[in-house]
Design a protein around this motif. Structure first.
Motif, PDB file in Angstrom:
ATOM      1  N   ARG A 129       2.939   1.507   5.357  1.00 10.88           N
ATOM      2  CA  ARG A 129       2.681   1.487   3.914  1.00 10.88           C
ATOM      3  C   ARG A 129       3.439   0.373   3.200  1.00 10.88           C
ATOM      4  O   ARG A 129       2.856  -0.357   2.393  1.00 10.88           O
ATOM      5  CB  ARG A 129       3.041   2.838   3.289  1.00 10.88           C
ATOM      6  N   GLU A 130       4.740   0.233   3.482  1.00  9.88           N
ATOM      7  CA  GLU A 130       5.533  -0.771   2.781  1.00  9.88           C
ATOM      8  C   GLU A 130       5.075  -2.179   3.136  1.00  9.88           C
ATOM      9  O   GLU A 130       4.952  -3.042   2.267  1.00  9.88           O
ATOM     10  CB  GLU A 130       7.027  -0.599   3.111  1.00  9.88           C
ATOM     11  N   ARG A 151      13.035  -2.821   1.363  1.00  6.27           N
ATOM     12  CA  ARG A 151      12.411  -1.510   1.519  1.00  6.27           C
ATOM     13  C   ARG A 151      12.123  -1.167   2.976  1.00  6.27           C
ATOM     14  O   ARG A 151      11.471  -0.181   3.264  1.00  6.27           O
ATOM     15  CB  ARG A 151      11.094  -1.476   0.715  1.00  6.27           C
ATOM     16  N   GLY A 152      12.565  -1.993   3.904  1.00  2.00           N
ATOM     17  CA  GLY A 152      12.369  -1.694   5.314  1.00  2.00           C
ATOM     18  C   GLY A 152      11.047  -2.163   5.879  1.00  2.00           C
ATOM     19  O   GLY A 152      10.698  -1.815   7.005  1.00  2.00           O
ATOM     20  N   ALA A 153      10.292  -2.965   5.102  1.00  2.00           N
ATOM     21  CA  ALA A 153       9.040  -3.509   5.605  1.00  2.00           C
ATOM     22  C   ALA A 153       9.324  -4.655   6.569  1.00  2.00           C
ATOM     23  O   ALA A 153      10.425  -5.202   6.598  1.00  2.00           O
ATOM     24  CB  ALA A 153       8.175  -4.002   4.442  1.00  2.00           C
ATOM     25  N   ASP A 154       8.331  -5.011   7.369  1.00  2.00           N
ATOM     26  CA  ASP A 154       8.497  -6.095   8.327  1.00  2.00           C
ATOM     27  C   ASP A 154       8.292  -7.430   7.614  1.00  2.00           C
ATOM     28  O   ASP A 154       7.174  -7.795   7.266  1.00  2.00           O
ATOM     29  CB  ASP A 154       7.491  -5.940   9.476  1.00  2.00           C
ATOM     30  N   HIS A 155       9.394  -8.165   7.408  1.00  2.00           N
ATOM     31  CA  HIS A 155       9.317  -9.391   6.619  1.00  2.00           C
ATOM     32  C   HIS A 155       8.531 -10.486   7.333  1.00  2.00           C
ATOM     33  O   HIS A 155       7.898 -11.329   6.685  1.00  2.00           O
ATOM     34  CB  HIS A 155      10.717  -9.891   6.263  1.00  2.00           C
ATOM     35  N   SER A 351       5.977  -6.417 -11.529  1.00  2.00           N
ATOM     36  CA  SER A 351       5.420  -5.072 -11.352  1.00  2.00           C
ATOM     37  C   SER A 351       5.567  -4.511  -9.942  1.00  2.00           C
ATOM     38  O   SER A 351       5.480  -3.290  -9.753  1.00  2.00           O
ATOM     39  CB  SER A 351       3.934  -5.081 -11.728  1.00  2.00           C
ATOM     40  N   ALA A 352       5.789  -5.366  -8.937  1.00  2.00           N
ATOM     41  CA  ALA A 352       5.766  -4.898  -7.546  1.00  2.00           C
ATOM     42  C   ALA A 352       6.787  -3.791  -7.288  1.00  2.00           C
ATOM     43  O   ALA A 352       6.438  -2.735  -6.738  1.00  2.00           O
ATOM     44  CB  ALA A 352       6.008  -6.074  -6.596  1.00  2.00           C
ATOM     45  N   GLY A 353       8.029  -4.000  -7.665  1.00  2.00           N
ATOM     46  CA  GLY A 353       9.073  -3.001  -7.424  1.00  2.00           C
ATOM     47  C   GLY A 353       8.842  -1.697  -8.160  1.00  2.00           C
ATOM     48  O   GLY A 353       8.834  -0.617  -7.537  1.00  2.00           O
ATOM     49  N   PRO A 354       8.634  -1.724  -9.493  1.00  2.00           N
ATOM     50  CA  PRO A 354       8.427  -0.467 -10.236  1.00  2.00           C
ATOM     51  C   PRO A 354       7.219   0.331  -9.754  1.00  2.00           C
ATOM     52  O   PRO A 354       7.276   1.558  -9.700  1.00  2.00           O
ATOM     53  CB  PRO A 354       8.233  -0.949 -11.677  1.00  2.00           C
ATOM     54  N   ILE A 355       6.134  -0.349  -9.399  1.00  2.00           N
ATOM     55  CA  ILE A 355       4.939   0.369  -8.950  1.00  2.00           C
ATOM     56  C   ILE A 355       5.207   1.092  -7.631  1.00  2.00           C
ATOM     57  O   ILE A 355       4.799   2.242  -7.439  1.00  2.00           O
ATOM     58  CB  ILE A 355       3.744  -0.593  -8.808  1.00  2.00           C
ATOM     59  N   LEU A 356       5.926   0.432  -6.708  1.00  2.19           N
ATOM     60  CA  LEU A 356       6.222   1.088  -5.443  1.00  2.19           C
ATOM     61  C   LEU A 356       7.148   2.282  -5.651  1.00  2.19           C
ATOM     62  O   LEU A 356       6.992   3.317  -4.989  1.00  2.19           O
ATOM     63  CB  LEU A 356       6.843   0.093  -4.468  1.00  2.19           C
ATOM     64  N   ARG A 357       8.097   2.177  -6.564  1.00  2.00           N
ATOM     65  CA  ARG A 357       8.976   3.325  -6.851  1.00  2.00           C
ATOM     66  C   ARG A 357       8.173   4.485  -7.425  1.00  2.00           C
ATOM     67  O   ARG A 357       8.432   5.649  -7.111  1.00  2.00           O
ATOM     68  CB  ARG A 357      10.083   2.902  -7.826  1.00  2.00           C
ATOM     69  N   LEU A 359       4.992   5.068  -6.759  1.00  2.00           N
ATOM     70  CA  LEU A 359       4.239   5.631  -5.631  1.00  2.00           C
ATOM     71  C   LEU A 359       5.117   6.519  -4.768  1.00  2.00           C
ATOM     72  O   LEU A 359       4.658   7.528  -4.216  1.00  2.00           O
ATOM     73  CB  LEU A 359       3.654   4.485  -4.785  1.00  2.00           C
ATOM     74  N   ASP A 360       6.392   6.157  -4.641  1.00  2.00           N
ATOM     75  CA  ASP A 360       7.314   6.976  -3.859  1.00  2.00           C
ATOM     76  C   ASP A 360       7.488   8.361  -4.476  1.00  2.00           C
ATOM     77  O   ASP A 360       7.659   9.355  -3.759  1.00  2.00           O
ATOM     78  CB  ASP A 360       8.677   6.283  -3.749  1.00  2.00           C
ATOM     79  N   ARG A 361       7.466   8.428  -5.811  1.00  2.00           N
ATOM     80  CA  ARG A 361       7.589   9.731  -6.464  1.00  2.00           C
ATOM     81  C   ARG A 361       6.325  10.558  -6.274  1.00  2.00           C
ATOM     82  O   ARG A 361       6.379  11.771  -6.078  1.00  2.00           O
ATOM     83  CB  ARG A 361       7.863   9.537  -7.960  1.00  2.00           C
ATOM     84  N   ILE A 362       5.176   9.884  -6.364  1.00  2.00           N
ATOM     85  CA  ILE A 362       3.900  10.595  -6.226  1.00  2.00           C
ATOM     86  C   ILE A 362       3.656  11.014  -4.785  1.00  2.00           C
ATOM     87  O   ILE A 362       3.231  12.130  -4.490  1.00  2.00           O
ATOM     88  CB  ILE A 362       2.743   9.699  -6.730  1.00  2.00           C
ATOM     89  N   ASP A 363       3.910  10.076  -3.864  1.00  2.00           N
ATOM     90  CA  ASP A 363       3.665  10.318  -2.440  1.00  2.00           C
ATOM     91  C   ASP A 363       4.880   9.833  -1.666  1.00  2.00           C
ATOM     92  O   ASP A 363       4.950   8.669  -1.257  1.00  2.00           O
ATOM     93  CB  ASP A 363       2.416   9.559  -1.988  1.00  2.00           C
ATOM     94  N   PRO A 364       5.897  10.701  -1.452  1.00  2.14           N
ATOM     95  CA  PRO A 364       7.138  10.274  -0.796  1.00  2.14           C
ATOM     96  C   PRO A 364       6.886   9.625   0.552  1.00  2.14           C
ATOM     97  O   PRO A 364       5.952   9.967   1.276  1.00  2.14           O
ATOM     98  CB  PRO A 364       7.931  11.578  -0.650  1.00  2.14           C
ATOM     99  N   LYS A 365       7.761   8.674   0.881  1.00  5.00           N
ATOM    100  CA  LYS A 365       7.668   7.967   2.158  1.00  5.00           C
ATOM    101  C   LYS A 365       7.865   8.936   3.312  1.00  5.00           C
ATOM    102  O   LYS A 365       8.761   9.773   3.271  1.00  5.00           O
ATOM    103  CB  LYS A 365       8.737   6.873   2.200  1.00  5.00           C
ATOM    104  N   PRO A 366       7.028   8.852   4.364  1.00  4.92           N
ATOM    105  CA  PRO A 366       7.167   9.761   5.501  1.00  4.92           C
ATOM    106  C   PRO A 366       8.527   9.618   6.176  1.00  4.92           C
ATOM    107  O   PRO A 366       9.186   8.589   6.086  1.00  4.92           O
ATOM    108  CB  PRO A 366       6.045   9.317   6.453  1.00  4.92           C
ATOM    109  N   ALA A 367       8.944  10.667   6.842  1.00  4.21           N
ATOM    110  CA  ALA A 367      10.195  10.623   7.591  1.00  4.21           C
ATOM    111  C   ALA A 367      10.090   9.596   8.706  1.00  4.21           C
ATOM    112  O   ALA A 367       8.993   9.295   9.185  1.00  4.21           O
ATOM    113  CB  ALA A 367      10.498  11.999   8.182  1.00  4.21           C
ATOM    114  N   PRO A 368      11.233   9.047   9.164  1.00  2.00           N
ATOM    115  CA  PRO A 368      11.186   8.018  10.201  1.00  2.00           C
ATOM    116  C   PRO A 368      10.424   8.425  11.445  1.00  2.00           C
ATOM    117  O   PRO A 368       9.756   7.619  12.056  1.00  2.00           O
ATOM    118  CB  PRO A 368      12.674   7.784  10.515  1.00  2.00           C
ATOM    119  N   SER A 369      10.498   9.721  11.842  1.00  2.00           N
ATOM    120  CA  SER A 369       9.800  10.158  13.048  1.00  2.00           C
ATOM    121  C   SER A 369       8.305  10.039  12.904  1.00  2.00           C
ATOM    122  O   SER A 369       7.581   9.844  13.869  1.00  2.00           O
ATOM    123  CB  SER A 369      10.163  11.610  13.366  1.00  2.00           C
TER     124      SER A 369
END
Length: 383
Positions: A129-130, A151-155, A351-357, A359-369
């Motif tokens: 997702r990120e 945010r842990g995305a693959d740069h 807008s990129a940062g605020p929009i992703l934050r 989205l995190d509230r609406i649909d939390p990021k999945p656990a690492p597993s």
């Protein structure tokens, strides 16, 4: 003062033989010159940029010893900025009030284009997702890489995806515009006289615009300071009627050749399989972006009277310098195109940062597993 000295030392160090790949850069320039010459002979659009860009992309795929360090780009970009500023005329200021509707439409365009690309990269290309989010935002390459890495995305994937987007759009749009216009734009750029005929006073003024504009662009924190600064400085003296000087064609063609070489060399050192994969993925995102661009340009062209082609150039996320060059070749209002690209870049950056934050509230990021099955980054998947 200390900051200036430190910057100067860093610049000198960047060109030290131990850090700057002079031989590979000369090879890249030679290949770029051949590509520009062939494209110019075939009378293709923007030959001295698209030719080198195409040939160096192929060279990168073949793993030839080519390189074009990023430190080369700023002075060439400044030359392009000066040339674009030279196309500004005093009567252009009278039309700024008519841009309001297209600026409003631009905000909606960015939202639609970004959403479509992000969904495509996540659902079809299989990006996490990120990584899909920051790869699909239409603009702000450096900012998207930095934010994505935080945010842990693959740069690496983000960098490749944005490079491929710019490559595809820059290569595709001139041909699309040429087809829609029904004209050849191979040699229609508003270049100045030859270098031998250029007055020294004009060359000195051009150099002054380049240095002053680049300094002002950095001080003001403009997006793309080495392009926008010199462009605005050049535009100011041309709108004021101080000069009508345009950079000589040899200098402009050289600047375009180097920019095309830098674009093509962005893939140098990347495994060929990774390049081919990202180019295949970019075909889909480019088709989406061009479809959205054409749809908005057609609708807003009918509503505002600006015409379909100027709005296409103003909206298409293919790079400010590159799209402005196409606009110049078509004798389209460069100020209109450049202003919309500046607003697009700022919109994406802000807008990129605020929009992703959100989205995190609406649909939390999945656990690492839950992310263990996510696809490998493009550069790792190809090895």
């Amino acid at each position: 003062m200390q900051d200036r000295i430190a910057s100067l030392r860093a610049l000198v160090a960047a060109f030290a033989p131990a850090r700057f790949p002079y031989l590979r850069f000369l090879v890249a320039l030679g290949i770029g010159w051949c590509g520009g010459s062939v494209f110019a002979w075939l009378r293709l659009p923007l030959p001295w940029m698209l030719g080198p860009m195409s040939m160096l992309t192929i060279a990168s795929l073949l793993r030839l010893p080519v390189a074009a360090p990023a430190v080369i780009r700023p002075p060439m970009t400044a030359v392009i900025g000066i040339m674009l500023g030279a196309s500004f005329k005093p009567d252009m200021l009278d039309h700024i009030g008519t841009w309001f509707a297209t600026m409003l439409g631009l905000a909606l365009f960015v939202a639609v284009a970004a959403l479509a690309c992000i969904v495509y990269l996540h659902k079809v290309a299989g990006f996490d997702r990120e990584t899909a989010y920051f790869s699909g935002m239409p603009g702000g390459l450096v900012e998207m890489i930095e934010l994505g890495e935080q945010r842990g995305a693959d740069h690496n994937t983000i960098a490749l995806a944005h490079s491929a987007r710019i490559l595809m759009i820059v290569f595709t749009l001139p041909f699309l515009v040429q087809w829609l216009e029904g004209v050849s734009i191979g040699n229609r750029s508003q270049l100045g006289a030859g270098l031998a005929a250029a007055p020294w006073s004009g060359l000195e003024l051009m150099i002054l615009c380049g240095f002053a504009g680049a300094w002002a662009g950095r001080r003001l924190g403009l997006p793309g300071p080495y392009l926008l600064g010199p462009m605005l400085t050049s535009a100011a003296i041309h709108v004021a009627g101080i000069t009508d000087f345009a950079p000589p064609r040899e200098i402009v063609n050289t600047a375009q050749m180097v920019l095309g070489t830098v674009l093509g060399c962005r893939f140098a050192g990347t495994p060929p399989a990774a390049i081919l994969r990202v180019l295949r993925i970019a075909l889909g995102s480019t088709a989406i972006l061009l479809a959205v661009t054409v749809a908005f340009a057609w609708g807003l062209g009918r509503l505002t009277g600006h015409g379909m082609v100027p709005i296409m150039l103003a909206y298409s996320p293919g790079g400010l310098a590159e799209m402005s060059l196409v606009a110049l070749a078509l004798h389209t209002d460069v100020a209109f195109v450049a202003a919309h690209h500046i607003v697009r870049i700022v919109l994406v950056m802000v807008s990129a940062g605020p929009i992703l934050r959100l989205l995190d509230r609406i649909d939390p990021k999945p656990a690492p597993s839950a992310q263990a099955a996510a696809p490998k980054p493009l550069d790792q998947a190809a090895e």
